[in-house]
Design a protein around this motif. Structure first.
Motif, PDB file in Angstrom:
ATOM      1  N   VAL A   1       8.437   2.426   0.827  1.00  0.00           N
ATOM      2  CA  VAL A   1       9.191   2.673   2.065  1.00  0.00           C
ATOM      3  C   VAL A   1       9.383   1.381   2.860  1.00  0.00           C
ATOM      4  N   TYR A   2       8.378   0.519   2.848  1.00  0.00           N
ATOM      5  CA  TYR A   2       8.431  -0.697   3.674  1.00  0.00           C
ATOM      6  C   TYR A   2       8.830  -1.892   2.830  1.00  0.00           C
ATOM      7  N   GLU A   3       9.842  -2.596   3.301  1.00  0.00           N
ATOM      8  CA  GLU A   3      10.328  -3.764   2.570  1.00  0.00           C
ATOM      9  C   GLU A   3      10.598  -4.894   3.548  1.00  0.00           C
TER      10      GLU A   3
ATOM     11  N   ASN B   1      12.409   7.739   1.569  1.00  0.00           N
ATOM     12  CA  ASN B   1      11.595   7.701   0.340  1.00  0.00           C
ATOM     13  C   ASN B   1      10.171   8.209   0.554  1.00  0.00           C
ATOM     14  N   CYS B   2       9.787   8.412   1.813  1.00  0.00           N
ATOM     15  CA  CYS B   2       8.390   8.720   2.145  1.00  0.00           C
ATOM     16  C   CYS B   2       7.915   9.992   1.460  1.00  0.00           C
ATOM     17  N   VAL B   3       6.695   9.918   0.895  1.00  0.00           N
ATOM     18  CA  VAL B   3       6.098  11.111   0.277  1.00  0.00           C
ATOM     19  C   VAL B   3       4.971  11.679   1.148  1.00  0.00           C
ATOM     20  N   HIS B   4       4.882  11.206   2.390  1.00  0.00           N
ATOM     21  CA  HIS B   4       3.975  11.770   3.389  1.00  0.00           C
ATOM     22  C   HIS B   4       2.510  11.733   2.975  1.00  0.00           C
ATOM     23  N   CYS B   5       2.087  10.597   2.453  1.00  0.00           N
ATOM     24  CA  CYS B   5       0.680  10.467   2.050  1.00  0.00           C
ATOM     25  C   CYS B   5      -0.188  10.017   3.218  1.00  0.00           C
ATOM     26  N   LYS B   6       0.429   9.526   4.301  1.00  0.00           N
ATOM     27  CA  LYS B   6      -0.265   9.123   5.539  1.00  0.00           C
ATOM     28  C   LYS B   6      -1.033   7.800   5.403  1.00  0.00           C
ATOM     29  N   THR B   7      -0.891   7.110   4.286  1.00  0.00           N
ATOM     30  CA  THR B   7      -1.613   5.845   4.114  1.00  0.00           C
ATOM     31  C   THR B   7      -1.254   4.847   5.194  1.00  0.00           C
ATOM     32  N   CYS B   8       0.025   4.732   5.532  1.00  0.00           N
ATOM     33  CA  CYS B   8       0.456   3.724   6.500  1.00  0.00           C
ATOM     34  C   CYS B   8      -0.148   3.982   7.874  1.00  0.00           C
ATOM     35  N   ASP B   9      -0.389   5.247   8.190  1.00  0.00           N
ATOM     36  CA  ASP B   9      -0.959   5.612   9.480  1.00  0.00           C
ATOM     37  C   ASP B   9      -2.382   5.074   9.588  1.00  0.00           C
TER      38      ASP B   9
ATOM     39  N   TYR C   1       0.803  -1.229   0.000  1.00  0.00           N
ATOM     40  CA  TYR C   1       0.000   0.000   0.000  1.00  0.00           C
ATOM     41  C   TYR C   1       0.830   1.269   0.000  1.00  0.00           C
ATOM     42  N   CYS C   2       2.061   1.193   0.446  1.00  0.00           N
ATOM     43  CA  CYS C   2       2.879   2.409   0.433  1.00  0.00           C
ATOM     44  C   CYS C   2       3.295   2.726  -1.007  1.00  0.00           C
ATOM     45  N   PRO C   3       2.917   3.905  -1.519  1.00  0.00           N
ATOM     46  CA  PRO C   3       3.221   4.220  -2.916  1.00  0.00           C
ATOM     47  C   PRO C   3       4.694   4.490  -3.170  1.00  0.00           C
TER      48      PRO C   3
ATOM     49  N   ASN D   1       3.036   4.756  13.292  1.00  0.00           N
ATOM     50  CA  ASN D   1       2.719   6.150  13.597  1.00  0.00           C
ATOM     51  C   ASN D   1       3.468   7.059  12.655  1.00  0.00           C
ATOM     52  N   TRP D   2       2.736   7.722  11.813  1.00  0.00           N
ATOM     53  CA  TRP D   2       3.338   8.693  10.894  1.00  0.00           C
ATOM     54  C   TRP D   2       3.298  10.033  11.594  1.00  0.00           C
ATOM     55  N   ILE D   3       4.454  10.656  11.722  1.00  0.00           N
ATOM     56  CA  ILE D   3       4.546  11.944  12.410  1.00  0.00           C
ATOM     57  C   ILE D   3       4.886  12.997  11.370  1.00  0.00           C
TER      58      ILE D   3
HETATM   59  S1  SF4 Z   1       3.219   8.188   4.650  1.00  0.00           S
HETATM   60 FE1  SF4 Z   1       3.467   5.964   4.862  1.00  0.00          FE
HETATM   61  S2  SF4 Z   1       2.393   5.060   3.113  1.00  0.00           S
HETATM   62 FE2  SF4 Z   1       2.762   7.238   2.640  1.00  0.00          FE
HETATM   63  S3  SF4 Z   1       4.688   7.297   1.536  1.00  0.00           S
HETATM   64 FE3  SF4 Z   1       5.177   7.621   3.672  1.00  0.00          FE
HETATM   65  S4  SF4 Z   1       5.630   5.597   4.474  1.00  0.00           S
HETATM   66 FE4  SF4 Z   1       4.552   5.307   2.525  1.00  0.00          FE
END
Ligand code: SF4
Length: 95
Positions: free
Chosen positions: A44-46, A63-71, A39-41, A80-82
């Motif tokens: 980031v998670y492997e 690599n995170c683009v801060h979309c908050k999906t993982c949260d 789900y992370c676009p 926890n996405w901060i």
């Molecule tokens: S916020 Fe989470 S899902 Fe979105 S890009 Fe970053 S790590 Fe991936």
């Protein structure tokens, strides 16, 4: 990541925290094949397999683009996405 012009300061603390570091390999991998890999676009998670054959949950926070999906989507609500500090994060020109 090139497409969103995401900019990170090199020395910022990791903004992706696991409430329980044992959950990705202990629960999410056997139960759901660790959905964070998909789900992370930004990839980031492997799940990486070490030379010893042991598996490791790797977080490529840079690599995170801060979309908050993982949260939101982690089955155990374990990630926890901060919000990143300073001027980092996506920079969409012409908006
Ligand atoms: S916020 Fe989470 S899902 Fe979105 S890009 Fe970053 S790590 Fe991936």
């Amino acid at each position: 990541m090139f497409l969103s012009n995401t900019n990170h300061e090199e020395d910022q603390p990791c903004h992706l925290k696991l409430a329980d570091p044992s959950i990705p390999l202990g629960k999410n991998l056997p139960l759901y094949d660790e959905p964070a890999q998909r789900y992370c676009p930004a990839g980031v998670y492997e799940i990486v397999t070490l030379e010893s054959g042991e598996k490791k949950f790797q977080i490529n926070a840079q690599n995170c683009v801060h979309c908050k999906t993982c949260d939101i989507k982690d089955p155990a609500q374990n990630i926890n996405w901060i919000a990143p500090e300073g001027t980092g994060g996506p920079n969409y020109p012409n908006m």
